[in-house]
Design an enzyme around this catalytic site. Structure first.
Site, PDB file in Angstrom:
ATOM      1  N   TYR A 134      -3.740 -10.785 -18.868  1.00  0.00           N
ATOM      2  CA  TYR A 134      -4.642  -9.694 -19.236  1.00  0.00           C
ATOM      3  C   TYR A 134      -4.192  -9.047 -20.536  1.00  0.00           C
ATOM      4  O   TYR A 134      -2.986  -8.820 -20.745  1.00  0.00           O
ATOM      5  CB  TYR A 134      -4.638  -8.621 -18.154  1.00  0.00           C
ATOM      6  CG  TYR A 134      -5.520  -8.940 -16.968  1.00  0.00           C
ATOM      7  CD1 TYR A 134      -6.897  -9.079 -17.113  1.00  0.00           C
ATOM      8  CD2 TYR A 134      -4.966  -9.075 -15.699  1.00  0.00           C
ATOM      9  CE1 TYR A 134      -7.694  -9.360 -16.015  1.00  0.00           C
ATOM     10  CE2 TYR A 134      -5.759  -9.348 -14.600  1.00  0.00           C
ATOM     11  CZ  TYR A 134      -7.129  -9.494 -14.764  1.00  0.00           C
ATOM     12  OH  TYR A 134      -7.914  -9.755 -13.686  1.00  0.00           O
ATOM     13  N   MET A 185      -2.901  -8.519 -10.255  1.00  0.00           N
ATOM     14  CA  MET A 185      -2.878  -8.082  -8.853  1.00  0.00           C
ATOM     15  C   MET A 185      -2.251  -9.141  -7.952  1.00  0.00           C
ATOM     16  O   MET A 185      -1.467  -8.833  -7.067  1.00  0.00           O
ATOM     17  CB  MET A 185      -4.304  -7.786  -8.363  1.00  0.00           C
ATOM     18  CG  MET A 185      -4.344  -7.258  -6.945  1.00  0.00           C
ATOM     19  SD  MET A 185      -6.006  -7.058  -6.293  1.00  0.00           S
ATOM     20  CE  MET A 185      -6.601  -5.700  -7.276  1.00  0.00           C
ATOM     21  N   LYS A 241      11.906   4.536   9.550  1.00  0.00           N
ATOM     22  CA  LYS A 241      10.611   5.031   9.052  1.00  0.00           C
ATOM     23  C   LYS A 241      10.015   4.014   8.078  1.00  0.00           C
ATOM     24  O   LYS A 241      10.719   3.120   7.595  1.00  0.00           O
ATOM     25  CB  LYS A 241      10.820   6.381   8.368  1.00  0.00           C
ATOM     26  CG  LYS A 241      11.723   6.315   7.133  1.00  0.00           C
ATOM     27  CD  LYS A 241      12.102   7.696   6.631  1.00  0.00           C
ATOM     28  CE  LYS A 241      12.978   7.589   5.393  1.00  0.00           C
ATOM     29  NZ  LYS A 241      13.506   8.918   4.977  1.00  0.00           N
ATOM     30  N   ARG A 295      13.134  20.963   0.463  1.00  0.00           N
ATOM     31  CA  ARG A 295      12.102  20.000   0.841  1.00  0.00           C
ATOM     32  C   ARG A 295      11.613  20.331   2.254  1.00  0.00           C
ATOM     33  O   ARG A 295      10.530  20.826   2.442  1.00  0.00           O
ATOM     34  CB  ARG A 295      12.672  18.580   0.744  1.00  0.00           C
ATOM     35  CG  ARG A 295      11.640  17.500   0.922  1.00  0.00           C
ATOM     36  CD  ARG A 295      12.213  16.109   0.732  1.00  0.00           C
ATOM     37  NE  ARG A 295      13.072  15.681   1.823  1.00  0.00           N
ATOM     38  CZ  ARG A 295      13.462  14.427   2.029  1.00  0.00           C
ATOM     39  NH1 ARG A 295      13.089  13.481   1.193  1.00  0.00           N
ATOM     40  NH2 ARG A 295      14.242  14.117   3.036  1.00  0.00           N
TER      41      ARG A 295
HETATM   42  C1  LIG Z   1      14.885   8.752   4.838  1.00  0.00           C
HETATM   43  C2  LIG Z   1      15.841   9.700   5.440  1.00  0.00           C
HETATM   44  C3  LIG Z   1      17.095   9.254   5.893  1.00  0.00           C
HETATM   45  C4  LIG Z   1      17.615   7.873   5.589  1.00  0.00           C
HETATM   46  O1  LIG Z   1      17.952   7.861   4.226  1.00  0.00           O
HETATM   47  P1  LIG Z   1      18.691   6.623   3.536  1.00  0.00           P
HETATM   48  O2  LIG Z   1      19.045   7.105   2.190  1.00  0.00           O
HETATM   49  O3  LIG Z   1      17.667   5.537   3.477  1.00  0.00           O
HETATM   50  O4  LIG Z   1      19.833   6.263   4.375  1.00  0.00           O
HETATM   51  C5  LIG Z   1      17.890  10.133   6.586  1.00  0.00           C
HETATM   52  N1  LIG Z   1      17.495  11.417   6.786  1.00  0.00           N
HETATM   53  C6  LIG Z   1      16.310  11.891   6.326  1.00  0.00           C
HETATM   54  C7  LIG Z   1      15.955  13.306   6.563  1.00  0.00           C
HETATM   55  C8  LIG Z   1      15.460  11.056   5.628  1.00  0.00           C
HETATM   56  O5  LIG Z   1      14.298  11.526   5.151  1.00  0.00           O
END
Ligand SMILES: *Cc1c(COP(=O)(O)O)cnc(C)c1O
Length: 367
Positions: free
Chosen positions: A260, A308, A45, A143
């Site tokens: 800055y 930046m 992701k 969550r």
């Molecule tokens: C992001 C995520 C992972 C991977 O997590 P890491 O800590 O980066 O290995 C696995 N399962 C879910 C549900 C996640 O959101």
């Protein structure tokens, strides 16, 4: 007119990010080895935590990874174009009405609510085909996922083509936290309602909690990218380095100020180098006064505010003959993502995913 075209992207770059697909593949092998007996999926992701989902996924598919996780439907669609054969789970499931895109691209939604369960069932009935899906349980993190109460009516789940049931640990990076075992037990209880369906609980840190946490599938992200599973645990190969050329170097006098807000004042005559990376590139503004870059083994403090597009570096400890065009290390042997993250008061995950798209990128092949 060859004088107009002699340079290339690497010559033009003020800073470049080197991503070792080889190190990622080696980390995959190491983690898969820890989880022996469980399938090792790969979480790609957020563009593989900023490192390039297409490159990373292809390298891992070449290492026999067959299952991938993304967060969003569009990430899944993009990944499908790169990996026609892989099994791809979409962690967030789908927005209402987007079931068709999910199925059309052969993606597997992680169903997180009873509404998603009902929508997917309805869609499959209309289509006359039980497309695969996964279920996520909330085992304590509040969550994503179904609650224990949501499982009260088993008939609701009849007819789903379930490939996986999963949950996520809130405290896996704290091996001593009692929350881990509490969540594990809840997960086992909830998964028992779906006998025979493969189970997955562990992301990177969870894998290091031991075999009790592995079940049938582990799903590392961060570990593949070299982030430590818990504080001080350096078992994974570093994956990225970030090098920057000195854009300009000057000597300022005692009392002269930098950046800055003129927030840094030279206590004595000081050589100051300007590097062409800043908060737009993921070098956080909050790091002002904390961060360093390196010349070989010499630490060089970042001074003044982070702009930046640039930072200023105190060159007092560096060799006197360094000049514009010479290279300093931002991420490398002396400072990994976790170390840079500590200087920003954050975690390696945030540093990696924030690294900007302006860096010239070099990929070391997986071999
Ligand atoms: C992001 C995520 C992972 C991977 O997590 P890491 O800590 O980066 O290995 C696995 N399962 C879910 C549900 C996640 O959101």
């Amino acid at each position: 007119m060859h004088i107009f075209s002699q340079d290339d992207a690497s010559a033009r770059a003020g800073a470049w990010l080197t991503v070792s697909l080889k190190a990622i593949a080696n980390n995959y092998d190491l983690v898969a080895g820890l989880g022996a007996g469980a399938e090792c999926a790969a979480v790609v992701k957020a563009d593989a935590y900023g490192l390039g989902a297409a490159q990373v996924a292809q390298a891992l598919a070449g290492r026999d990874a067959g299952t991938f996780f993304v967060a969003h439907l569009d990430e899944g669609i993009a990944l499908r174009a790169v990996l026609p054969q892989a099994r791809i789970f979409v962690l967030h499931g789908f927005m209402p009405g987007c079931e068709g895109s999910m199925a059309a691209h052969g993606l597997i939604p992680v169903l997180n609510s009873l509404d998603q369960v009902r929508s997917w069932k309805w869609f499959c009935e209309q289509a006359g085909q039980a497309f695969p899906a996964a279920l996520q349980f909330d085992s304590g993190m509040s969550r994503f996922g179904l609650s224990i109460e949501d499982l009260a009516e088993p008939a609701l789940f009849n007819g789903l083509n379930l490939q996986l049931v999963m949950s996520h640990l809130a405290c896996a990076d704290m091996p001593d936290s009692s929350a881990n075992e509490m969540q594990r037990q809840r997960f086992v209880t909830m998964a028992a309602a779906f006998p025979g369906v493969p189970r997955s609980l562990a992301a990177s840190s969870g894998i290091f909690l031991g075999p009790d946490y592995h079940f049938e599938l582990i799903r590392p992200g961060a570990a593949l990218y070299g982030i430590a599973p818990s504080e001080g645990r350096r078992v994974l190969a570093p994956v990225v380095s970030l090098d920057a050329r000195i854009a300009q170097i000057r000597t300022i006098q005692a009392g002269d100020r930098v950046g800055y807000g003129l927030s840094w004042t030279a206590p004595k005559a000081t050589r100051v180098a300007t590097l062409g990376l800043g908060y737009a590139d993921g070098f956080f503004r909050a790091q002002a006064g904390q961060a360093s870059v390196w010349y070989g083994r010499t630490r060089l403090p970042v001074i003044g505010r982070v702009s930046m597009d640039s930072i200023s570096v105190d060159m007092t400890e560096a060799p006197a003959d360094l000049k514009a065009g010479d290279v300093l290390s931002v991420l490398g042997p002396q400072q990994d993502v976790d170390a840079l993250a500590r200087s920003a008061g954050t975690i390696g995950y945030e540093v990696l995913t924030a690294l900007g798209s302006r860096f010239h990128r070099v990929y070391v092949p997986a071999g």
